[in-house]
Design an enzyme around this catalytic site. Sequence first.
Site, mmCIF file in Angstrom:
data_model
loop_
_atom_site.group_PDB
_atom_site.id
_atom_site.type_symbol
_atom_site.label_atom_id
_atom_site.label_comp_id
_atom_site.label_asym_id
_atom_site.label_seq_id
_atom_site.Cartn_x
_atom_site.Cartn_y
_atom_site.Cartn_z
ATOM 1 N N THR A 63 32.519 -29.064 -34.542
ATOM 2 C CA THR A 63 32.883 -27.982 -33.627
ATOM 3 C C THR A 63 31.984 -26.776 -33.853
ATOM 4 O O THR A 63 30.997 -26.841 -34.608
ATOM 5 C CB THR A 63 34.396 -27.653 -33.724
ATOM 6 O OG1 THR A 63 34.725 -26.746 -32.660
ATOM 7 C CG2 THR A 63 34.774 -27.024 -35.050
ATOM 8 N N LYS A 67 27.454 -28.072 -32.959
ATOM 9 C CA LYS A 67 27.295 -29.253 -32.090
ATOM 10 C C LYS A 67 25.831 -29.577 -31.789
ATOM 11 O O LYS A 67 25.495 -30.722 -31.521
ATOM 12 C CB LYS A 67 28.064 -29.057 -30.783
ATOM 13 C CG LYS A 67 29.555 -29.109 -31.006
ATOM 14 C CD LYS A 67 30.357 -28.993 -29.743
ATOM 15 C CE LYS A 67 31.820 -28.887 -30.125
ATOM 16 N NZ LYS A 67 32.732 -29.410 -29.147
ATOM 17 N N ASP A 107 32.987 -34.613 -25.332
ATOM 18 C CA ASP A 107 33.377 -33.383 -24.623
ATOM 19 C C ASP A 107 33.158 -33.492 -23.114
ATOM 20 O O ASP A 107 33.987 -33.039 -22.327
ATOM 21 C CB ASP A 107 32.562 -32.189 -25.136
ATOM 22 C CG ASP A 107 33.076 -31.634 -26.455
ATOM 23 O OD1 ASP A 107 34.248 -31.897 -26.805
ATOM 24 O OD2 ASP A 107 32.311 -30.930 -27.139
ATOM 25 N N GLY A 130 25.901 -22.825 -25.556
ATOM 26 C CA GLY A 130 25.941 -23.658 -26.766
ATOM 27 C C GLY A 130 26.239 -25.120 -26.466
ATOM 28 O O GLY A 130 26.067 -25.602 -25.335
#
Length: 252
Positions: A63, A67, A107, A130
């Site tokens: 996390t 990543k 994700d 990000g």
Amino acid sequence: MSKKLYGLIGFPLGHSRSADYFNQRFRSEGPEGSRYQLFPIPAVQGIVHLLEEHPDLAGLNVTIPYKEKIMPYLTALDDLAAQIGSVNVILIQSSGGLRRLKGFNTDAQAFIHTLPEPDRHRNALILGTGGAAKAVAYALNQTGIKSLFVSRHSSSPDTIGYDQLHRDPEIMAEHTLIVNATPSGMFPETDACPDIPYDRLDERYLLYDLVYNPDRTLFLQQGASKGAQIQSGEAMFVKQAELSFNLFTSIP
Ligand code: NAP
């Protein structure tokens, strides 16, 4: 009996509910003896020491803020993670004294699975640049929604600054889906929110916050007060964790 260790790397991890989720699933579904721990590492290089310290480590979730930074430490990348450029699951296999670390991304699939009524939107703003923002951009592209990143720093053809959002009403008018892929508003900074012109929102908009702690961030509260549809990161958290669990338990 398999006694494997799984865990989450990131920093800080005070917001995380991952240990509760995975330990509950391992307890009820096995494999027996499997357990999940939080590993807050202040720098990504901490992965090296973590692997040395835990020879039974079989899988990790990744996390904020690692990543993307974790990628040089992996020995292989799943095609989807390579295309997205971001990893949130690592499978670790040991043989002949060597550890092989393969990176995956769950994700993107979790985001698209939990996006309400994608057909209502043609253009999206993704706040942040990000690892999670990259997964969201990939997922939106797959569904035919065009996205524009909003960043505090960089500017490129696909990235604008927050100041531009305030200056140019057309950008807000065209982009009816706004995704917060920054940590702004996440516990304990619950009185923060991304700097967008909330007064331009109305019922045509969907505000999707990847942050899931708290469930109703200030970003979502402000959207709801203008009549916008809102979606918290809770459902995405559960879906990406479910997909991670499937990967973790796919290896005998
Ligand atoms: P990351 O790789 O560190 O990226 C976060 C991005 O947000 C940065 O690139 C930065 O972009 C921007 N940013 C950082 N701090 C900020 C601040 N204080 N205010 C405004 N912008 C800021 O983190 P990530 O892994 O992408 O995660 C982002 C958020 O999504 C985290 O809160 C994470 O918990 C959440 N998330 C949730 C789920 C879920 O399943 N619900 C899944 C993935 C991620 P610029 O420098 O370009 O502005």
